[in-house]
Write a protein that holds these residues in place. Structure first.
Motif, PDB file in Angstrom:
ATOM      1  N   ARG A  67       1.024  -1.406   0.169  1.00  0.00           N
ATOM      2  CA  ARG A  67      -0.219   0.182  -0.029  1.00  0.00           C
ATOM      3  C   ARG A  67       0.835   1.365   0.046  1.00  0.00           C
ATOM      4  O   ARG A  67       0.516   2.275  -0.649  1.00  0.00           O
ATOM      5  CB  ARG A  67      -0.906  -0.124   1.130  1.00  0.00           C
ATOM      6  CG  ARG A  67      -1.927   1.124   1.199  1.00  0.00           C
ATOM      7  CD  ARG A  67      -2.836   1.100   2.214  1.00  0.00           C
ATOM      8  NE  ARG A  67      -2.283   0.927   3.524  1.00  0.00           N
ATOM      9  CZ  ARG A  67      -2.820   0.277   5.015  1.00  0.00           C
ATOM     10  NH1 ARG A  67      -4.124   0.092   4.692  1.00  0.00           N
ATOM     11  NH2 ARG A  67      -2.148   0.171   5.982  1.00  0.00           N
ATOM     12  N   LEU A  72      -0.862  -1.674  -6.295  1.00  0.00           N
ATOM     13  CA  LEU A  72      -2.226  -1.741  -6.117  1.00  0.00           C
ATOM     14  C   LEU A  72      -2.501  -3.208  -6.349  1.00  0.00           C
ATOM     15  O   LEU A  72      -3.064  -3.721  -5.505  1.00  0.00           O
ATOM     16  CB  LEU A  72      -3.257  -0.879  -6.873  1.00  0.00           C
ATOM     17  CG  LEU A  72      -4.719  -1.053  -6.551  1.00  0.00           C
ATOM     18  CD1 LEU A  72      -4.891  -0.650  -5.264  1.00  0.00           C
ATOM     19  CD2 LEU A  72      -5.439   0.106  -7.574  1.00  0.00           C
ATOM     20  N   ASP A 104     -11.560  -2.691  -0.941  1.00  0.00           N
ATOM     21  CA  ASP A 104     -11.308  -1.603  -1.320  1.00  0.00           C
ATOM     22  C   ASP A 104     -10.086  -1.491  -2.156  1.00  0.00           C
ATOM     23  O   ASP A 104     -10.253  -0.668  -3.105  1.00  0.00           O
ATOM     24  CB  ASP A 104     -11.109  -0.731   0.057  1.00  0.00           C
ATOM     25  CG  ASP A 104     -10.324   0.630  -0.327  1.00  0.00           C
ATOM     26  OD1 ASP A 104     -10.968   1.351  -0.530  1.00  0.00           O
ATOM     27  OD2 ASP A 104      -8.960   0.792  -0.173  1.00  0.00           O
ATOM     28  N   ALA A 105      -9.266  -2.343  -2.107  1.00  0.00           N
ATOM     29  CA  ALA A 105      -8.046  -2.310  -3.040  1.00  0.00           C
ATOM     30  C   ALA A 105      -8.471  -2.990  -4.436  1.00  0.00           C
ATOM     31  O   ALA A 105      -8.159  -2.323  -5.538  1.00  0.00           O
ATOM     32  CB  ALA A 105      -6.865  -3.124  -2.509  1.00  0.00           C
ATOM     33  N   GLU A 107     -11.692  -2.962  -5.574  1.00  0.00           N
ATOM     34  CA  GLU A 107     -12.460  -1.947  -6.198  1.00  0.00           C
ATOM     35  C   GLU A 107     -11.589  -0.895  -6.855  1.00  0.00           C
ATOM     36  O   GLU A 107     -12.089  -0.359  -8.061  1.00  0.00           O
ATOM     37  CB  GLU A 107     -13.462  -1.343  -5.143  1.00  0.00           C
ATOM     38  CG  GLU A 107     -14.476  -2.326  -5.157  1.00  0.00           C
ATOM     39  CD  GLU A 107     -15.708  -1.865  -4.025  1.00  0.00           C
ATOM     40  OE1 GLU A 107     -16.729  -2.341  -4.036  1.00  0.00           O
ATOM     41  OE2 GLU A 107     -15.154  -0.955  -3.236  1.00  0.00           O
ATOM     42  N   ARG A 108     -10.543  -0.255  -6.201  1.00  0.00           N
ATOM     43  CA  ARG A 108      -9.598   0.755  -6.862  1.00  0.00           C
ATOM     44  C   ARG A 108      -8.928   0.121  -7.946  1.00  0.00           C
ATOM     45  O   ARG A 108      -8.777   0.887  -8.942  1.00  0.00           O
ATOM     46  CB  ARG A 108      -8.652   1.205  -5.828  1.00  0.00           C
ATOM     47  CG  ARG A 108      -9.365   2.199  -4.747  1.00  0.00           C
ATOM     48  CD  ARG A 108      -8.167   2.548  -3.830  1.00  0.00           C
ATOM     49  NE  ARG A 108      -7.832   2.024  -2.654  1.00  0.00           N
ATOM     50  CZ  ARG A 108      -6.817   1.628  -2.598  1.00  0.00           C
ATOM     51  NH1 ARG A 108      -5.679   1.754  -3.262  1.00  0.00           N
ATOM     52  NH2 ARG A 108      -6.346   0.475  -1.505  1.00  0.00           N
TER      53      ARG A 108
END
Length: 420
Positions: A67, A72, A104-105, A107-108
């Motif tokens: 991170r 990513l 979260d990661a 989806e990014r």
């Protein structure tokens, strides 16, 4: 250049992400990246060796480092790996926390395959925690993602799991519809384990709907398929399902024949884990047949075997069945003591269904022993828990149970209010 050409054709991958990341990176960044990759690999090695806590620490270091580095894809994968290690510890809240970071990661990152997988995992975590509304929400979101992909097995799995939530909630028609939809999506070319998972669940629904002949036919089909595909665990579990349906049809001898065959095989192979479940099922058959002394003998053996094999959920089921047998034999004090043990174990396992079942039975015994206030306290705990978890299918029984106890103790106005 070759990597970029391949990327244009095949899409993103971990290797290609690494090539893109390291190209042109300064030595300090490369050093940090290499240490993170080493921690990542170490996490897998430690997990394989049974060093779960150390594996958790290694994956945490790797995910946090990725991170900070801005890698990513590696971050998205590492949080998921961390969640899997937490599964081994049984800490489902920690699993959920890791999966939330993975989501979260992912989806990014914008990878729908990973997003669908993570939503599915979060659904299963919440199902384990008894948070059925949250589980259904995550599975529904996973379904929406997976419907956009040409991956029918993944979609069928999610729909099967949606059916499982409805089964837990007592929505039998919804459960049946989802299992049938999953089987249609799977088709005949899906992995046998996935097909049989949906078929077995559908058989359970038919049994709960009172269609025992149909349930038995489907259980026998799944059993034959499990044997054909060398799936010993599924075959053993399905044999228990066959025995349950035979018991429901009043064929106690047939049920015991099935279970004795399984028992002999498991004793010969030394499979104590599965043997504990088979013995529990045998005890249930003897109890249903009215042979309570034999039921106690077999269930006590099942409890010892479950403890020896660390099969905690079967131990819980055995305790609940033992409590029922003691109660039927008018041994109220022994029954209460056994349900107190099952309640404590359910709380240790964070299994809301076991807590509820234990409390309901304890309330009945407290009422029988002339302790109505203790009985009402437990009824209120059960009702509050079901309201909090949104288990509408349980509420009718919860209010009826409380109303019955109130009426039996002369509190007719309150009892009638519960019945209404």
């Amino acid at each position: 250049a070759a990597a970029e050409d391949y990327l244009a054709v095949a899409g993103d991958s971990l290797l290609l992400s690494d090539l893109t990341f390291v190209r042109g990176a300064d030595p300090a960044v490369l050093g940090a990246w290499y240490r993170a990759v080493q921690d990542d690999a170490l996490g897998f090695a430690l997990r394989a060796e049974g060093e779960i806590e150390a594996s958790v620490e290694a994956f945490t270091r790797a995910a946090e480092a990725y991170r900070e580095l801005g890698h990513l894809r590696r971050e998205a994968v590492a949080w998921g790996s961390l969640g899997v290690s937490h599964w081994y510890t049984g800490d489902f809240d920690a699993v959920g926390g890791a999966y939330a970071k993975a989501l979260d990661a992912r989806e990014r990152l914008g990878d729908p395959v990973l997003i669908g997988r993570t939503l599915n995992g979060l659904g299963t975590v919440n199902l384990q925690l008894g948070r059925f509304s949250d589980a259904l929400d995550y599975y529904t979101r996973a379904r929406a993602v997976r419907e956009t992909l040409d991956r029918p097995v993944d979609l069928g799995v999610t729909i099967t799991y949606i059916g499982n939530v409805h089964l837990y909630l007592g929505n039998l028609e919804e459960a049946r519809a989802n299992y049938l939809a999953a089987l249609e999506i799977f088709g005949e070319d899906a992995p046998a384990r996935r097909l049989n998972e949906a078929r077995g669940s559908l058989a359970n629904v038919y049994g709960l709907l009172g269609q025992h002949e149909r349930a038995l036919e489907m259980q026998r089909f799944v059993f034959a398929s499990a044997l054909e595909n060398g799936d010993a665990e599924l075959a053993a579990n399905t044999r228990i399902g066959i025995a349950q349906e035979l018991t429901a049809l009043g064929d106690f001898a047939g049920a015991l024949r099935e279970l004795n065959e399984a028992k002999s095989e498991q004793e010969a192979s030394g499979d104590l884990y599965q043997l504990s479940a088979t013995l529990k099922a045998m005890g249930t058959v003897y109890s249903r047949a009215g042979n309570h002394p034999r039921a106690l003998e077999v269930l006590t053996q099942a409890k010892r075997t479950a403890v020896e094999s660390q099969n905690e959920f079967v131990r819980l089921e055995v305790l609940l069945q033992l409590g029922s047998v003691y109660h039927q034999m008018e041994l109220s004090a022994r029954a209460l003591e056994t349900y107190e043990e099952s309640l404590a174990l359910s709380r240790d396992l964070e299994y809301a269904g076991g807590v509820r079942g234990s409390q309901i039975e304890m309330a009945v015994i407290y009422q029988k022993l002339g302790q109505p206030e203790d009985a009402l306290d437990l009824c209120n705990e059960v009702l509050d828990s079901d309201l909090e978890r949104g288990l509408e299918a349980n509420l009718i029984m919860d209010y009826a149970n409380r109303g019955l106890i109130r009426n039996e103790n002369g509190r007719f106005q309150e009892g009638m209010k519960d019945y209404r």
